[in-house]
Design a protein around this motif. Structure first.
Motif, PDB file in Angstrom:
ATOM      1  N   THR A 126       0.824  -1.208   0.000  1.00  0.00           N
ATOM      2  CA  THR A 126       0.000   0.000   0.000  1.00  0.00           C
ATOM      3  C   THR A 126       0.860   1.260   0.000  1.00  0.00           C
ATOM      4  O   THR A 126       1.906   1.291   0.654  1.00  0.00           O
ATOM      5  N   PRO A 127       0.449   2.296  -0.705  1.00  0.00           N
ATOM      6  CA  PRO A 127       1.021   3.622  -0.462  1.00  0.00           C
ATOM      7  C   PRO A 127       0.376   4.212   0.795  1.00  0.00           C
ATOM      8  O   PRO A 127      -0.719   3.807   1.184  1.00  0.00           O
ATOM      9  N   TYR A 128       1.057   5.142   1.431  1.00  0.00           N
ATOM     10  CA  TYR A 128       0.501   5.770   2.631  1.00  0.00           C
ATOM     11  C   TYR A 128       0.990   7.206   2.746  1.00  0.00           C
ATOM     12  O   TYR A 128       1.953   7.618   2.100  1.00  0.00           O
ATOM     13  N   VAL A 129       0.300   7.972   3.586  1.00  0.00           N
ATOM     14  CA  VAL A 129       0.703   9.338   3.908  1.00  0.00           C
ATOM     15  C   VAL A 129       0.888   9.431   5.417  1.00  0.00           C
ATOM     16  O   VAL A 129       0.361   8.609   6.185  1.00  0.00           O
ATOM     17  N   LEU A 130       1.660  10.423   5.862  1.00  0.00           N
ATOM     18  CA  LEU A 130       1.913  10.590   7.291  1.00  0.00           C
ATOM     19  C   LEU A 130       1.951  12.068   7.654  1.00  0.00           C
ATOM     20  O   LEU A 130       2.274  12.924   6.842  1.00  0.00           O
ATOM     21  N   VAL A 131       1.618  12.352   8.911  1.00  0.00           N
ATOM     22  CA  VAL A 131       1.743  13.690   9.473  1.00  0.00           C
ATOM     23  C   VAL A 131       2.001  13.525  10.968  1.00  0.00           C
ATOM     24  O   VAL A 131       1.552  12.556  11.577  1.00  0.00           O
ATOM     25  N   GLY A 132       2.743  14.444  11.553  1.00  0.00           N
ATOM     26  CA  GLY A 132       3.042  14.315  12.971  1.00  0.00           C
ATOM     27  C   GLY A 132       3.834  15.479  13.503  1.00  0.00           C
ATOM     28  O   GLY A 132       3.675  16.627  13.067  1.00  0.00           O
ATOM     29  N   GLY A 133       4.722  15.191  14.438  1.00  0.00           N
ATOM     30  CA  GLY A 133       5.577  16.198  15.049  1.00  0.00           C
ATOM     31  C   GLY A 133       6.881  15.562  15.483  1.00  0.00           C
ATOM     32  O   GLY A 133       6.975  14.339  15.663  1.00  0.00           O
ATOM     33  N   SER A 134       7.906  16.394  15.653  1.00  0.00           N
ATOM     34  CA  SER A 134       9.209  15.876  16.072  1.00  0.00           C
ATOM     35  C   SER A 134       9.995  16.956  16.794  1.00  0.00           C
ATOM     36  O   SER A 134       9.707  18.149  16.669  1.00  0.00           O
ATOM     37  N   VAL A 135      10.985  16.512  17.538  1.00  0.00           N
ATOM     38  CA  VAL A 135      11.935  17.404  18.202  1.00  0.00           C
ATOM     39  C   VAL A 135      13.312  17.094  17.634  1.00  0.00           C
ATOM     40  O   VAL A 135      13.731  15.936  17.595  1.00  0.00           O
ATOM     41  N   THR A 136      13.998  18.135  17.172  1.00  0.00           N
ATOM     42  CA  THR A 136      15.303  17.977  16.544  1.00  0.00           C
ATOM     43  C   THR A 136      16.377  18.627  17.410  1.00  0.00           C
ATOM     44  O   THR A 136      16.185  19.748  17.899  1.00  0.00           O
ATOM     45  N   MET A 137      17.489  17.926  17.616  1.00  0.00           N
ATOM     46  CA  MET A 137      18.596  18.470  18.396  1.00  0.00           C
ATOM     47  C   MET A 137      19.840  18.569  17.520  1.00  0.00           C
ATOM     48  O   MET A 137      20.193  17.621  16.821  1.00  0.00           O
ATOM     49  N   THR A 138      20.481  19.713  17.555  1.00  0.00           N
ATOM     50  CA  THR A 138      21.757  19.919  16.892  1.00  0.00           C
ATOM     51  C   THR A 138      22.720  20.562  17.887  1.00  0.00           C
ATOM     52  O   THR A 138      22.323  20.976  18.975  1.00  0.00           O
ATOM     53  N   THR A 139      23.972  20.645  17.522  1.00  0.00           N
ATOM     54  CA  THR A 139      24.978  21.310  18.354  1.00  0.00           C
ATOM     55  C   THR A 139      25.514  22.510  17.587  1.00  0.00           C
ATOM     56  O   THR A 139      26.010  22.372  16.468  1.00  0.00           O
ATOM     57  N   ILE A 140      25.388  23.683  18.193  1.00  0.00           N
ATOM     58  CA  ILE A 140      25.830  24.930  17.570  1.00  0.00           C
ATOM     59  C   ILE A 140      26.857  25.594  18.477  1.00  0.00           C
ATOM     60  O   ILE A 140      26.566  25.917  19.628  1.00  0.00           O
ATOM     61  N   GLU A 141      28.063  25.745  17.962  1.00  0.00           N
ATOM     62  CA  GLU A 141      29.159  26.337  18.731  1.00  0.00           C
ATOM     63  C   GLU A 141      29.297  25.654  20.090  1.00  0.00           C
ATOM     64  O   GLU A 141      29.348  26.292  21.140  1.00  0.00           O
ATOM     65  N   ASN A 142      29.290  24.295  20.050  1.00  0.00           N
ATOM     66  CA  ASN A 142      29.482  23.433  21.225  1.00  0.00           C
ATOM     67  C   ASN A 142      28.337  23.512  22.229  1.00  0.00           C
ATOM     68  O   ASN A 142      28.495  23.061  23.374  1.00  0.00           O
ATOM     69  N   SER A 143      27.203  24.071  21.833  1.00  0.00           N
ATOM     70  CA  SER A 143      26.037  24.132  22.711  1.00  0.00           C
ATOM     71  C   SER A 143      24.867  23.420  22.051  1.00  0.00           C
ATOM     72  O   SER A 143      24.634  23.589  20.841  1.00  0.00           O
ATOM     73  N   PRO A 144      24.101  22.600  22.808  1.00  0.00           N
ATOM     74  CA  PRO A 144      22.951  21.911  22.224  1.00  0.00           C
ATOM     75  C   PRO A 144      21.832  22.892  21.883  1.00  0.00           C
ATOM     76  O   PRO A 144      21.618  23.884  22.586  1.00  0.00           O
ATOM     77  N   SER A 145      21.128  22.621  20.810  1.00  0.00           N
ATOM     78  CA  SER A 145      20.018  23.455  20.379  1.00  0.00           C
ATOM     79  C   SER A 145      18.848  22.564  20.000  1.00  0.00           C
ATOM     80  O   SER A 145      19.007  21.620  19.226  1.00  0.00           O
ATOM     81  N   LEU A 146      17.656  22.841  20.550  1.00  0.00           N
ATOM     82  CA  LEU A 146      16.454  22.063  20.270  1.00  0.00           C
ATOM     83  C   LEU A 146      15.479  22.882  19.445  1.00  0.00           C
ATOM     84  O   LEU A 146      15.339  24.093  19.647  1.00  0.00           O
ATOM     85  N   SER A 147      14.797  22.220  18.521  1.00  0.00           N
ATOM     86  CA  SER A 147      13.743  22.870  17.753  1.00  0.00           C
ATOM     87  C   SER A 147      12.638  21.854  17.470  1.00  0.00           C
ATOM     88  O   SER A 147      12.880  20.644  17.446  1.00  0.00           O
ATOM     89  N   VAL A 148      11.449  22.350  17.248  1.00  0.00           N
ATOM     90  CA  VAL A 148      10.298  21.508  16.927  1.00  0.00           C
ATOM     91  C   VAL A 148      10.076  21.552  15.424  1.00  0.00           C
ATOM     92  O   VAL A 148      10.267  22.593  14.784  1.00  0.00           O
ATOM     93  N   ALA A 149       9.694  20.427  14.836  1.00  0.00           N
ATOM     94  CA  ALA A 149       9.437  20.362  13.399  1.00  0.00           C
ATOM     95  C   ALA A 149       8.111  19.649  13.140  1.00  0.00           C
ATOM     96  O   ALA A 149       7.637  18.855  13.958  1.00  0.00           O
ATOM     97  N   ILE A 150       7.517  19.958  12.000  1.00  0.00           N
ATOM     98  CA  ILE A 150       6.267  19.333  11.568  1.00  0.00           C
ATOM     99  C   ILE A 150       6.554  18.508  10.324  1.00  0.00           C
ATOM    100  O   ILE A 150       6.837  19.066   9.258  1.00  0.00           O
ATOM    101  N   PRO A 151       6.527  17.169  10.428  1.00  0.00           N
ATOM    102  CA  PRO A 151       6.785  16.333   9.247  1.00  0.00           C
ATOM    103  C   PRO A 151       5.516  16.011   8.465  1.00  0.00           C
ATOM    104  O   PRO A 151       4.459  15.743   9.033  1.00  0.00           O
TER     105      PRO A 151
END
Length: 229
Positions: A126-151
């Protein structure tokens, strides 16, 4: 005959809603590519491919609906030399960073998905579609950074054999922050607002895309597949 025909239709409609797959859960993993779009790349979604890997957990509600959780890692990068943008004072920069993601999505299968119950019109693909939410973490200048995303995404899955599924999925993730492409500041200029305009939800430019191929294994036998709801 008309009453019998209507009764058959009602039973068929109920079956597609109430019946579920034989197993309740899936677990597995996938790998593929990640792509960045933002101030350093506004129009070419596949210009800067990175890598990505994902662990997958899925709960099957019924033939058409499932809930999925994922934990992903990957790498994003970009370069203003190929962005197509003109920046103040002819400045240019590039970035490269790892990311981690925890997400959850609701999936809708276009076909009733199962390799059993063929009398209900089920299909092993089957083909399918999806929608949801996520939390993304990256490191910027040696400091953690969190952001929310909508997939938002599309996919295709197939019953390889009993209890094994293979699939492919492509998702586009709108970040609600503007820090995926932040670079070390150089004379007061970087990709976090390169034109001096403060970021907001409407002005934010950061997106990332993921394309993965995955393999999952089913477990958690239902005691009564006729009551999947």
């Amino acid at each position: 005959m008309n009453k019998q025909f209507i009764a058959i239709l009602l039973v068929s409609a109920y079956s597609n809603i109430a019946f579920a797959q034989e197993y309740k859960y899936e677990i597995g993993g996938g790998t593929g590519a990640s792509f960045y779009m933002g101030d350093a790349n506004k129009s070419a979604p596949f210009l800067y491919p990175g890598w990505t890997g994902s662990a997958i957990y899925r709960y099957t509600i019924n033939f058409h609906w499932a809930v999925k959780a994922n934990a992903s890692i990957g790498r994003l990068w970009g370069n203003t030399d190929q962005s197509g943008n003109r920046f103040p004072f002819e400045k240019g920069t590039s970035f490269s960073r790892n990311f981690g993601e925890l997400g959850g999505q609701m999936e809708f299968n276009f076909f009733p998905y199962s390799d059993k119950y063929s009398y209900l019109g089920t299909k092993p693909y089957t083909p399918y579609v999806l929608v949801g939410g996520s939390v993304t973490m990256t490191t910027i200048e040696n400091s953690p950074s969190l952001s929310v995303a909508i997939p938002l995404g599309i996919g295709f899955k197939y019953k390889l054999k009993n209890r094994w599924n293979v699939g492919g999925e492509f998702s586009v993730k709108k970040s609600l922050g503007d820090k995926l492409d932040v670079t070390q500041k150089n004379a007061g200029w970087d990709l976090n607002g390169p034109y001096g305009i403060k970021s907001s939800f409407l002005k934010n430019q950061d997106w990332y895309l993921q394309a993965i191929f995955y393999l999952t294994w089913e477990f958690g036998l239902r005691s009564d597949p006729c009551h999947g709801m």
